[in-house]
Design an enzyme around this catalytic site. Structure first.
Site, PDB file in Angstrom:
ATOM      1  CE  LYS A 283       8.329  -4.093   7.454  1.00 14.02           C
ATOM      2  NZ  LYS A 283       9.967  -2.515   7.032  1.00 14.02           N
ATOM      3  CD  GLU A 368       7.872  11.503  -0.224  1.00 12.35           C
ATOM      4  OE1 GLU A 368       8.098  10.484  -0.827  1.00 12.35           O
ATOM      5  OE2 GLU A 368       7.268  12.089   0.737  1.00 12.35           O
ATOM      6  NE  ARG A 396       2.944  12.242  -0.107  1.00 10.25           N
ATOM      7  CZ  ARG A 396       2.566  11.985   1.088  1.00 10.25           C
ATOM      8  NH1 ARG A 396       3.580  11.448   1.321  1.00 10.25           N
ATOM      9  NH2 ARG A 396       1.392  12.334   1.246  1.00 10.25           N
TER      10      ARG A 396
END
Length: 627
Positions: A283, A368, A396
């Site tokens: 990253k 979640e 969600r």
């Protein structure tokens, strides 16, 4: 003209020589830094997938072969290679380029949602559809991060993809050891062990060096060497991560080695059946300030210096920081409070909790649903969980909130960051649905603080609720100036303004929800200029409906609710039902976000566009009174 400026479509990329590809990669990185440093955006993730994206578009035939980016915040390079390079000055701006894939922008974009872990399910459906239609030569490709693999949907999709070996589904695992922050859990540990086993990498390096000197024959032999990895490495990932799925696996591949990526993706393209390509990337690759940033490697930035990476502008106190400080104080006093995040400890303000109270901090990954169900278990065990997530991601976990928390009347506090209209992150990152969804849940208490002082106050009130769940919601960005009440009613409703009532004009009750109070107060000034008497109240706790609002409504000629959530099913609807039930016939009108997906734009621009700027609020109320 640079090589990058000559790329108008993947066809142009395919025409480049191999020697031009590293030059193009360097140009893309520099252009990313130059553009995102001005507009803000997801810099680190895109710097990490430059070579990966180039290789995908060189090998596969987009858009005939769909390339679906999970979450899609890492799709900037994809956009540059598919004809949108000239639009990067407008990135995340109103009317400009979206920060995620967008079907309205290009035929190369197949999805739009910026929620994680769904891409594998999408290509499961795409590959099934291609098979039914007889398009057996088409590949459906998903690029999914190792962080997204912590989400349950990925495993549901893998279970289905692996069941049919006759479909061409290519799963590219972009493994950088992170989601927003370092990936957690058993999945991450397994991938780490795979990356640490160097026998395969050393063999491939030696083979590449030797065979490269043999020209075309050597390249074919190198392909064969890749195909032979079954005896060297291919059983590792399926045995450790995908038990009994039996899917073909190749990797790990150096995600910044274009030649290795081209070979791996060519093999995957021609392989008949589902296949996993494990690609290891870094990253922020190529930009030292991003690579060396320990927290999130510039996952998402505002405007920065393109050389040093230092943020521009003065940092103001934010809603998230205020919540974080109050949570630390609460946990200092009470040892039953635990904190839960879904892979976003930093953005939701839980990083200080992770550092100070690691035994009472839980990062569950991008999951979640699990976060809410696990909170249920913690509450059953005698704890008071605080689940801190973005408002949009609560969508969600509504089932778990209803069935695992509220049905059991458990004391779980959900803190929703980025609630309401958030702006530049686009349709699926706005939090306009939370009040409509949570206000439907029996026994749930919903708080919408108007400023930092009320946020601290109401969060502590939420921690005292023991008979069911509580939700505290607040917007993205800097804190608003505190607005003190002129009166607080017995049930906690704050009266922010009373007109002098010296005029014979109509009496209007404005019920202002949360962060809309400043706008409501400014609209009141305009109304009073026209002799209209206005009372402005902030319910503070908007669900269940405070009883005092019923009496106030009966004493006014018009009731107007002002909120930054969706109109259908919002707080205005809830109050309307309460007035009807109480047989109060005072007309009620609602000002809220219309029932549509917000486009990417600033919060101010979006609110003004839908009539929620102070002048528009006042004008609409005048029209209703005239009618």
């Amino acid at each position: 003209m640079t090589i990058l400026d000559s790329i108008g479509s993947p066809r142009d990329l395919k025409a480049l020589s191999k020697e031009q590809l590293p030059v193009l990669a360097a140009e893309i990185r520099q252009r990313l830094i130059d553009k995102v440093s001005v507009t803000g955006g997801h810099l680190g993730p895109n710097l990490g997938v430059v070579e990966l994206t180039m290789a995908l578009h060189r090998v596969f035939d987009s858009p005939r072969d769909p390339i679906v980016f999970d979450t899609s915040h890492q799709s900037y390079v994809h956009k540059m290679l598919t004809g949108r390079l000239d639009k990067f000055d407008t990135l995340r701006q109103k009317g400009g380029l979206s920060g995620y894939t967008d079907r309205g922008e290009s035929e190369h974009d197949w999805t739009e949602s910026s929620h994680a872990s769904a891409a594998l399910s999408v290509i499961d459906g795409l590959s099934k559809g291609f098979k039914i239609r007889g398009d057996s030569d088409r590949n459906a490709v998903a690029v999914v991060g190792d962080g997204a693999l912590t989400g349950g949907m990925c495993w549901e999709a893998l279970n289905n993809i692996s069941a049919d070996k006759s479909r061409n589904a290519v799963i590219v695992v972009n493994d950088n050891g992170r989601s927003y922050s370092p990936t957690i859990g058993g999945l991450s540990e397994n991938l780490g062990r795979i990356r640490a086993q160097h026998g395969y990498d050393e063999l491939m390096e030696q083979g590449k060096k030797h065979l490269k000197s043999l020209g075309w024959v050597g390249e074919r032999a190198f392909d064969a060497l890749h195909a032979m990895k079954e005896g060297v490495k291919s059983t590792v990932l399926p045995m450790e991560l995908f038990p009994e799925l039996g899917m073909k696996y190749i990797g790990p591949i150096n995600g910044h080695d274009i030649e290795a990526l081209l070979h791996a993706f060519s093999y995957a393209r021609d392989y008949e059946g589902p296949i996993i390509v494990h690609v290891v990337t870094e990253k922020g690759h190529g930009f030292a300030p991003a690579v060396n940033e320990p927290k999130d490697q510039m996952h998402s930035t505002g405007a920065i210096d393109p050389v040093t990476g230092v943020a521009k502008g003065k940092k103001q106190p934010g809603w998230t920081a205020a919540f974080s400080e109050e949570l630390v104080k609460a946990m200092d006093k009470r040892n039953d409070i635990v904190a839960i995040t879904a892979a976003m400890a930093g953005p939701t303000g839980l990083a200080p909790i992770e550092e100070k109270y690691p035994d009472r901090f839980f990062d569950v990954g991008i999951a979640e649903q699990h976060a809410l169900a696990s909170a249920s278990g913690l509450a059953l065990a005698g704890m008071h969980p605080v689940v801190a997530i973005y408002s949009t991601f609560l969508n969600r976990a509504i089932d778990q909130l209803i069935m695992d928390v509220a049905l059991l009347k458990l004391p779980v506090t959900i803190v929703l960051d980025r609630a309401g209209v958030t702006g530049t992150d686009g349709p699926s990152h706005n939090g306009v649905w939370d009040m409509a969804l949570t206000s439907l849940v029996p026994g749930l208490h919903l708080a919408a603080p108007r400023d930092g002082k009320r946020l601290r106050e109401q969060f502590n009130e939420a921690l005292e609720i023991s008979e069911g769940p509580s939700v505290v919601r607040f917007p993205k960005g800097n804190l608003l100036d505190d607005i003190e009440a002129v009166d607080r009613l017995s049930d906690g409703v704050d009266v922010l303004h009373y007109s002098d009532h010296d005029t014979e004009g109509p009496d209007v009750l404005i019920v202002s929800v949360g962060a809309m109070s400043t706008r409501s107060m400014n609209a009141t000034k305009e109304l009073e200029k026209d002799g209209i008497n206005v009372t402005v109240v902030d319910p503070r706790w908007v669900a269940p409906v405070p009883g005092s609002l019923i009496g106030l409504a009966a004493d006014h000629d018009l009731v107007v609710t002002v909120e930054d959530g969706i109109m259908r099913g919002g707080i205005g609807s809830l109050l309307s039902e309460a007035l009807s039930s109480a047989e109060v016939d005072t007309p009620l009108r609602r000002l809220a976000f219309p029932n549509k997906f917000p486009v990417h734009s600033s919060r101010g621009e979006l609110l003004e566009e839908v009539g929620l700027a102070p002048a528009e609020i006042a004008e609409q109320i005048k029209q209703w009174l005239d009618n």
